[in-house]
Design an enzyme around this catalytic site. Sequence first.
Site, PDB file in Angstrom:
ATOM      1  N   TYR A   1      -1.579  -0.911  10.037  1.00  0.00           N
ATOM      2  CA  TYR A   1      -1.519  -1.076   8.575  1.00  0.00           C
ATOM      3  C   TYR A   1      -0.170  -0.594   8.036  1.00  0.00           C
ATOM      4  CZ  TYR A   1      -3.642  -1.315   3.866  1.00  0.00           C
ATOM      5  OH  TYR A   1      -3.962  -1.638   2.570  1.00  0.00           O
TER       6      TYR A   1
ATOM      7  N   SER B   1       0.854  -1.198   0.000  1.00  0.00           N
ATOM      8  CA  SER B   1       0.000   0.000   0.000  1.00  0.00           C
ATOM      9  C   SER B   1       0.883   1.238   0.000  1.00  0.00           C
ATOM     10  CB  SER B   1      -0.872   0.009   1.260  1.00  0.00           C
ATOM     11  OG  SER B   1      -1.429   1.283   1.478  1.00  0.00           O
TER      12      SER B   1
ATOM     13  N   LYS C   1       2.357  -3.064   6.178  1.00  0.00           N
ATOM     14  CA  LYS C   1       2.669  -2.875   4.747  1.00  0.00           C
ATOM     15  C   LYS C   1       4.119  -2.443   4.551  1.00  0.00           C
ATOM     16  CE  LYS C   1      -1.361  -4.034   3.005  1.00  0.00           C
ATOM     17  NZ  LYS C   1      -1.510  -5.338   2.342  1.00  0.00           N
TER      18      LYS C   1
ATOM     19  N   ALA D   1       2.664  -0.333   9.667  1.00  0.00           N
ATOM     20  CA  ALA D   1       3.744  -1.224  10.108  1.00  0.00           C
ATOM     21  C   ALA D   1       3.739  -2.506   9.271  1.00  0.00           C
ATOM     22  CB  ALA D   1       3.558  -1.551  11.583  1.00  0.00           C
TER      23      ALA D   1
HETATM   24  N1  LIG Z   1      -9.016  -1.339  -1.022  1.00  0.00           N
HETATM   25  C1  LIG Z   1      -8.035  -0.453  -0.954  1.00  0.00           C
HETATM   26  O1  LIG Z   1      -8.264   0.777  -0.982  1.00  0.00           O
HETATM   27  C2  LIG Z   1      -6.609  -0.897  -0.847  1.00  0.00           C
HETATM   28  C3  LIG Z   1      -5.592   0.061  -0.971  1.00  0.00           C
HETATM   29  C4  LIG Z   1      -4.275  -0.334  -0.863  1.00  0.00           C
HETATM   30  C5  LIG Z   1      -3.976  -1.667  -0.653  1.00  0.00           C
HETATM   31  N2  LIG Z   1      -4.973  -2.577  -0.532  1.00  0.00           N
HETATM   32  C6  LIG Z   1      -4.593  -3.981  -0.315  1.00  0.00           C
HETATM   33  O2  LIG Z   1      -5.162  -4.776  -1.335  1.00  0.00           O
HETATM   34  C7  LIG Z   1      -5.412  -6.092  -0.827  1.00  0.00           C
HETATM   35  C8  LIG Z   1      -6.855  -6.481  -1.118  1.00  0.00           C
HETATM   36  O3  LIG Z   1      -7.706  -5.536  -0.469  1.00  0.00           O
HETATM   37  P1  LIG Z   1      -9.256  -5.442  -0.792  1.00  0.00           P
HETATM   38  O4  LIG Z   1      -9.637  -4.034  -0.571  1.00  0.00           O
HETATM   39  O5  LIG Z   1      -9.549  -6.100  -2.075  1.00  0.00           O
HETATM   40  O6  LIG Z   1      -9.846  -6.302   0.423  1.00  0.00           O
HETATM   41  P2  LIG Z   1     -11.237  -7.102   0.500  1.00  0.00           P
HETATM   42  O7  LIG Z   1     -11.614  -7.110   1.944  1.00  0.00           O
HETATM   43  O8  LIG Z   1     -12.224  -6.605  -0.492  1.00  0.00           O
HETATM   44  O9  LIG Z   1     -10.830  -8.577   0.065  1.00  0.00           O
HETATM   45  C9  LIG Z   1      -9.989  -9.355   0.860  1.00  0.00           C
HETATM   46  C10 LIG Z   1     -10.201 -10.830   0.559  1.00  0.00           C
HETATM   47  O10 LIG Z   1      -9.378 -11.578   1.463  1.00  0.00           O
HETATM   48  C11 LIG Z   1     -10.125 -12.689   1.898  1.00  0.00           C
HETATM   49  N3  LIG Z   1      -9.612 -13.158   3.191  1.00  0.00           N
HETATM   50  C12 LIG Z   1      -9.770 -12.576   4.407  1.00  0.00           C
HETATM   51  N4  LIG Z   1      -9.202 -13.337   5.341  1.00  0.00           N
HETATM   52  C13 LIG Z   1      -8.650 -14.413   4.723  1.00  0.00           C
HETATM   53  C14 LIG Z   1      -7.942 -15.549   5.168  1.00  0.00           C
HETATM   54  N5  LIG Z   1      -7.667 -15.752   6.460  1.00  0.00           N
HETATM   55  N6  LIG Z   1      -7.512 -16.450   4.244  1.00  0.00           N
HETATM   56  C15 LIG Z   1      -7.810 -16.281   2.920  1.00  0.00           C
HETATM   57  N7  LIG Z   1      -8.503 -15.223   2.439  1.00  0.00           N
HETATM   58  C16 LIG Z   1      -8.917 -14.299   3.339  1.00  0.00           C
HETATM   59  C17 LIG Z   1     -11.564 -12.170   2.030  1.00  0.00           C
HETATM   60  O11 LIG Z   1     -12.516 -13.227   2.064  1.00  0.00           O
HETATM   61  C18 LIG Z   1     -11.667 -11.306   0.793  1.00  0.00           C
HETATM   62  O12 LIG Z   1     -12.129 -12.027  -0.337  1.00  0.00           O
HETATM   63  C19 LIG Z   1      -5.068  -6.058   0.656  1.00  0.00           C
HETATM   64  O13 LIG Z   1      -3.772  -6.577   0.838  1.00  0.00           O
HETATM   65  C20 LIG Z   1      -5.128  -4.581   0.983  1.00  0.00           C
HETATM   66  O14 LIG Z   1      -4.308  -4.230   2.067  1.00  0.00           O
HETATM   67  C21 LIG Z   1      -6.291  -2.231  -0.628  1.00  0.00           C
END
Ligand SMILES: NC(=O)c1ccc[n+]([C@@H]2O[C@H](COP(=O)([O-])OP(=O)(O)OC[C@H]3O[C@@H](n4cnc5c(N)ncnc54)[C@H](O)[C@@H]3O)[C@@H](O)[C@H]2O)c1
Length: 248
Positions: A159, A136, A163, A161
């Site tokens: 978060y 991130s 990332k 720490a």
């Molecule tokens: N959404 C944002 O704005 C954003 C920004 C920067 C980085 N990110 C990063 O992108 C990645 C995806 O984020 P997102 O927004 O799509 O999240 P999200 O919550 O929409 O999806 C996360 C997925 O992980 C799955 N999950 C949760 N716990 C789990 C486990 N124990 N084992 C297996 N699967 C599991 C959930 O079922 C879900 O399908 C993350 O690493 C997040 O930190 C997101």
Amino acid sequence: MKQLENKVILVTGGSGLIGKSIVEDIQNHGGIALNLDINIAKDASLDTHQIYCDITDSKAIESCFKKIHSHFGRIDGLVNNAYPRTKDWGNKFEDVTPESWAKNVEMQLNPTFFLIQEVVKYMVPNRRGAIVNIASIYGVVGNDFTVYDGTNMTSPAAYSAIKGGIINFTKYMASYLGKDNVRVNCVSPGGIFDNQNPIFVANFEHQVPLSRLGQPEDISPAVSFLLSDGAGYITGHNLLVDGGWTAV
Ligand SMILES: NC(=O)c1ccc[n+]([C@@H]2O[C@H](COP(=O)([O-])OP(=O)(O)OC[C@H]3O[C@@H](n4cnc5c(N)ncnc54)[C@H](O)[C@@H]3O)[C@@H](O)[C@H]2O)c1
């Protein structure tokens, strides 16, 4: 030939907001994308390419990878994208308990270590493989908390720490696995639109050079590129896909 033709690529959290787009983009580039998520029926057949796997359980990962390898014959790529978190995730800094901090580090950071330790058992003997960790912007820069003005939103302290740790761990692994021709990179998204509070959306869009929040489809092509042979001389990199957030 498509850039990921017949590559077997595991995507954790492939049922989520960004994960779905990563899975689709890999498929569009000819890859075989296997979604490892907890939001899947436990008895789903491997032929559906949807696999129940809890990434916080190292034993479950070991047996899941073994099954995938014996079914598909190889593992070419891994995208560490899943986003497990506690129910109180999102509390303000003052309200975060030490237990909650520790639990989120355990759930979000530690699996990156054991997923990579497990997958390289299949990549190193083939002398090929590509791993992409989803980090991130907040693993690179501190937060601008003014984007939350007028809302009850915040960005969790752990978060940054977690990332930041993932980004530097990526560099460690890139260096360690270079001799084995296994590449390890990061993609760091900026804020992604997910029907958030319109005040937050307006605040964020005012601050970001490209004047909009990102879409999952902005992130997935960067992931596919780093998985592909076209990125064959790129390792240890953190590709920021953030509309210019970290440029200013
Ligand atoms: N959404 C944002 O704005 C954003 C920004 C920067 C980085 N990110 C990063 O992108 C990645 C995806 O984020 P997102 O927004 O799509 O999240 P999200 O919550 O929409 O999806 C996360 C997925 O992980 C799955 N999950 C949760 N716990 C789990 C486990 N124990 N084992 C297996 N699967 C599991 C959930 O079922 C879900 O399908 C993350 O690493 C997040 O930190 C997101």
